[in-house]
Design a protein around this motif. Sequence first.
Motif, PDB file in Angstrom:
ATOM      1  N   GLY A 165       0.628   7.067 -11.938  1.00 27.58           N
ATOM      2  CA  GLY A 165       0.760   6.481 -10.725  1.00 27.58           C
ATOM      3  C   GLY A 165      -0.588   7.045  -9.470  1.00 27.58           C
ATOM      4  N   GLN A 166      -0.481   8.686 -10.371  1.00 25.40           N
ATOM      5  CA  GLN A 166      -2.103   9.364  -9.814  1.00 25.40           C
ATOM      6  C   GLN A 166      -3.295   8.663 -10.709  1.00 25.40           C
ATOM      7  OE1 GLN A 166      -1.755  13.217 -10.172  1.00 25.40           O
ATOM      8  NE2 GLN A 166      -4.104  14.207 -10.520  1.00 25.40           N
ATOM      9  N   GLY A 167      -3.073   8.260 -11.952  1.00 29.78           N
ATOM     10  CA  GLY A 167      -4.631   7.128 -12.239  1.00 29.78           C
ATOM     11  C   GLY A 167      -4.450   6.316 -11.475  1.00 29.78           C
ATOM     12  N   LEU A 168      -4.092   5.686 -10.925  1.00 34.84           N
ATOM     13  CA  LEU A 168      -3.646   4.181 -10.135  1.00 34.84           C
ATOM     14  C   LEU A 168      -4.604   4.673  -8.898  1.00 34.84           C
ATOM     15  CD1 LEU A 168      -0.725   1.920  -9.993  1.00 34.84           C
ATOM     16  CD2 LEU A 168      -2.454   1.873 -11.524  1.00 34.84           C
ATOM     17  N   LEU A 169      -4.954   5.836  -8.586  1.00 35.33           N
ATOM     18  CA  LEU A 169      -5.540   5.643  -7.306  1.00 35.33           C
ATOM     19  C   LEU A 169      -6.342   6.394  -7.201  1.00 35.33           C
ATOM     20  CD1 LEU A 169      -4.285   6.328  -4.018  1.00 35.33           C
ATOM     21  CD2 LEU A 169      -3.625   8.721  -4.423  1.00 35.33           C
ATOM     22  N   GLU A 170      -6.348   7.331  -8.479  1.00 29.74           N
ATOM     23  CA  GLU A 170      -7.749   8.004  -8.572  1.00 29.74           C
ATOM     24  C   GLU A 170      -8.532   6.661  -9.253  1.00 29.74           C
ATOM     25  OE1 GLU A 170      -7.127  11.501 -11.123  1.00 29.74           O
ATOM     26  OE2 GLU A 170      -9.353  11.943 -10.892  1.00 29.74           O
ATOM     27  N   LEU A 224       1.109  -1.086  -0.185  1.00 28.91           N
ATOM     28  CA  LEU A 224       0.211   0.327   0.057  1.00 28.91           C
ATOM     29  C   LEU A 224       0.897   1.550  -0.189  1.00 28.91           C
ATOM     30  CD1 LEU A 224      -2.830  -1.747   2.720  1.00 28.91           C
ATOM     31  CD2 LEU A 224      -2.730  -1.038   0.009  1.00 28.91           C
ATOM     32  N   VAL A 225       2.516   0.890   0.631  1.00 28.40           N
ATOM     33  CA  VAL A 225       2.621   2.163   0.693  1.00 28.40           C
ATOM     34  C   VAL A 225       3.525   2.789  -0.721  1.00 28.40           C
ATOM     35  CG1 VAL A 225       4.609   3.251   1.626  1.00 28.40           C
ATOM     36  CG2 VAL A 225       3.583   2.552   3.316  1.00 28.40           C
ATOM     37  N   ALA A 226       3.744   1.123  -1.280  1.00 29.50           N
ATOM     38  CA  ALA A 226       4.726   1.304  -2.728  1.00 29.50           C
ATOM     39  C   ALA A 226       3.237   2.258  -3.247  1.00 29.50           C
ATOM     40  CB  ALA A 226       4.683   0.054  -3.375  1.00 29.50           C
ATOM     41  N   LEU A 227       2.157   1.509  -3.015  1.00 27.02           N
ATOM     42  CA  LEU A 227       0.508   2.604  -4.264  1.00 27.02           C
ATOM     43  C   LEU A 227       0.910   4.027  -4.149  1.00 27.02           C
ATOM     44  CD1 LEU A 227      -1.653   2.796  -5.928  1.00 27.02           C
ATOM     45  CD2 LEU A 227      -2.829   1.590  -4.629  1.00 27.02           C
ATOM     46  N   VAL A 228       1.062   4.525  -3.088  1.00 22.30           N
ATOM     47  CA  VAL A 228       0.790   5.395  -2.037  1.00 22.30           C
ATOM     48  C   VAL A 228       2.274   6.741  -3.571  1.00 22.30           C
ATOM     49  CG1 VAL A 228       1.240   7.366  -1.029  1.00 22.30           C
ATOM     50  CG2 VAL A 228      -0.636   5.492  -0.080  1.00 22.30           C
ATOM     51  N   ARG A 229       2.827   6.326  -2.752  1.00 21.65           N
ATOM     52  CA  ARG A 229       4.543   6.359  -3.783  1.00 21.65           C
ATOM     53  C   ARG A 229       4.148   6.530  -4.700  1.00 21.65           C
ATOM     54  NH1 ARG A 229       8.589   7.557   0.295  1.00 21.65           N
ATOM     55  NH2 ARG A 229       8.804   6.357   1.737  1.00 21.65           N
ATOM     56  N   ALA A 230       3.869   5.593  -5.442  1.00 19.61           N
ATOM     57  CA  ALA A 230       3.915   5.954  -6.757  1.00 19.61           C
ATOM     58  C   ALA A 230       2.530   6.504  -7.739  1.00 19.61           C
ATOM     59  CB  ALA A 230       3.402   4.262  -7.789  1.00 19.61           C
ATOM     60  N   ALA A 231       2.224   6.479  -6.421  1.00 21.78           N
ATOM     61  CA  ALA A 231       0.503   7.673  -6.709  1.00 21.78           C
ATOM     62  C   ALA A 231       0.991   8.960  -6.875  1.00 21.78           C
ATOM     63  CB  ALA A 231      -0.665   7.488  -5.891  1.00 21.78           C
ATOM     64  N   MET A 232       2.085   9.472  -6.329  1.00 26.70           N
ATOM     65  CA  MET A 232       2.217  10.538  -6.189  1.00 26.70           C
ATOM     66  C   MET A 232       3.345  11.001  -6.662  1.00 26.70           C
ATOM     67  SD  MET A 232       0.548  11.737  -3.041  1.00 26.70           S
ATOM     68  CE  MET A 232       1.521  13.010  -2.809  1.00 26.70           C
ATOM     69  N   SER A 233       3.745  10.228  -7.294  1.00 26.45           N
ATOM     70  CA  SER A 233       4.914  10.393  -8.138  1.00 26.45           C
ATOM     71  C   SER A 233       4.808  10.354  -9.548  1.00 26.45           C
ATOM     72  CB  SER A 233       6.033   9.826  -8.364  1.00 26.45           C
ATOM     73  OG  SER A 233       5.719   7.819  -8.736  1.00 26.45           O
TER      74      SER A 233
END
Lengths: 198, 198
Positions: free
Chosen positions: B122-127, B109-118
Motif C-alpha cells: 500500500g505504501q508503494g501505491l501511495l509513493e 481515495l480514503v480506501a487508497l489512503v487506508r491501504a497505503a498506511m497499512s
Amino acid sequence: MSRATGRGRRPGTPDTRGAILDAARVSFAESGFAATTIRGVAARAGVDPALVHHYFGSKDDLFLVALQIPVDPREIAPKVFAEGFDGAAERLLRTFLSVWDDPELRQPLVALVRAAMSGESGQGLLEEGWMRLVFAPITEILGPEEGPKRAELVATQIFGLVVVRYVLCLEPLASMDADEVVAAVAPTIQRYFTGDLS
Amino acid sequence: MSRATGRGRRPGTPDTRGAILDAARVSFAESGFAATTIRGVAARAGVDPALVHHYFGSKDDLFLVALQIPVDPREIAPKVFAEGFDGAAERLLRTFLSVWDDPELRQPLVALVRAAMSGESGQGLLEEGWMRLVFAPITEILGPEEGPKRAELVATQIFGLVVVRYVLCLEPLASMDADEVVAAVAPTIQRYFTGDLS
C-alpha cells in the motif's frame, strides 16, 4: 499487593503484569478505546480488576503502557505552554521530534498510526486515546471558542509530518535534521496556535 | 479491437474490461505499484497484454482507472501553476477540496489512503503511484534545488488534512466549509511553495 480470588483467577505472580498487558493490547486493538474496560481486560487476563488498577492505575494509564507510548502525552501541553504562547510551536515540535526521531521510541507509535488508519477500532484508539490525551489539553489552553479548530489544524500538520517523515519515510523529509524541520514547520504551527485564520 | 489468443485466454468480450480491472486492483493491492506489470495483469485476467494497453493505455492510466481516482492527478500541477505562483496554494487547495468534499469521489481515495498506511505494498501505491503522479510535477515546477523539500512539505499539510478531515472525520474540521479551510490552510501551503523556510 491484593490477591486475586475466585475460579480461574491467578494470584499476582511476576507473569500477571505481562498477562494484563497482553490482554489490554488485544482488547484495545480489537475493540478500540471506548469499548475496552478495566473489568474486561481483567477477565481476559484471568485476574481481579483490582489487580489491574494496582499495577496500572486508570484506563488511560493502562492504554499508554500497553501501547508503549514512550512519553506521557498528558504532560506535553502544560510543558509547551508553561512559558506562554511565544515559541510554543517550536517547543511542541521539538518535543515531538525528540520522541519520533528516536527509532526505538518511534516503533510503537508508527504501529499505532498504522492501526488507527486501518479500521474502526484503530480509529477509536487514535481519536479517544491519543487526540484526547494530547490535543484536548491544547484545546483547553487555546480557549473554548477557537481552541477546537486551532488544535485540529495543529493536528493536521503534526499528522502529516508523521505520515511523510516516519510512516512513508519520503526523502528529503525523512532524513532532514530537526533544526531544518523546525525552521520549516514551526511557523505553520505557531500560526495555528495564535495567528489570524480568517 | 485486438483479439486475445492462446490457451485459456478470452477474447475481448464486454466482460474483458471488468476482468482486467479486477486483476489490476488485486495486483496493485497485493504487489504494490512497482511490481505490478501490464503483462502480469493480463495473465491474471486471462487476456493478451495488448488488450490491456488497448483498453487502458499505460500502467499509470490503468492505475488511475483501477483505483477509481476521480481526477487525473497529472493535470493538477499544470492547472494550479498556469497563472504563476501567486494564489497557487489556494488553487491547489480548492481543486483538492472539490474532489475530497464529494462523498462519492472521496470513497476510493480514503480506501487508497487506508491501504497505503497499512502495509508495504500500500505504501508503494501511495509513493510510486500517487506521490509521483501528483507531487513530481509540482516538484519540477518548484525547481531542482528546493522543489523536493517544498513539495513534500505541501504533502505533509495535504495528508494531514486528509487524515483529520476525511479519514478520522474529527470535528470541527470535518464539517468546516471549504472557504474556512482555505482561509486557514492556504497560507501554510503558499509559504511551502514560495516562502522563506530557513
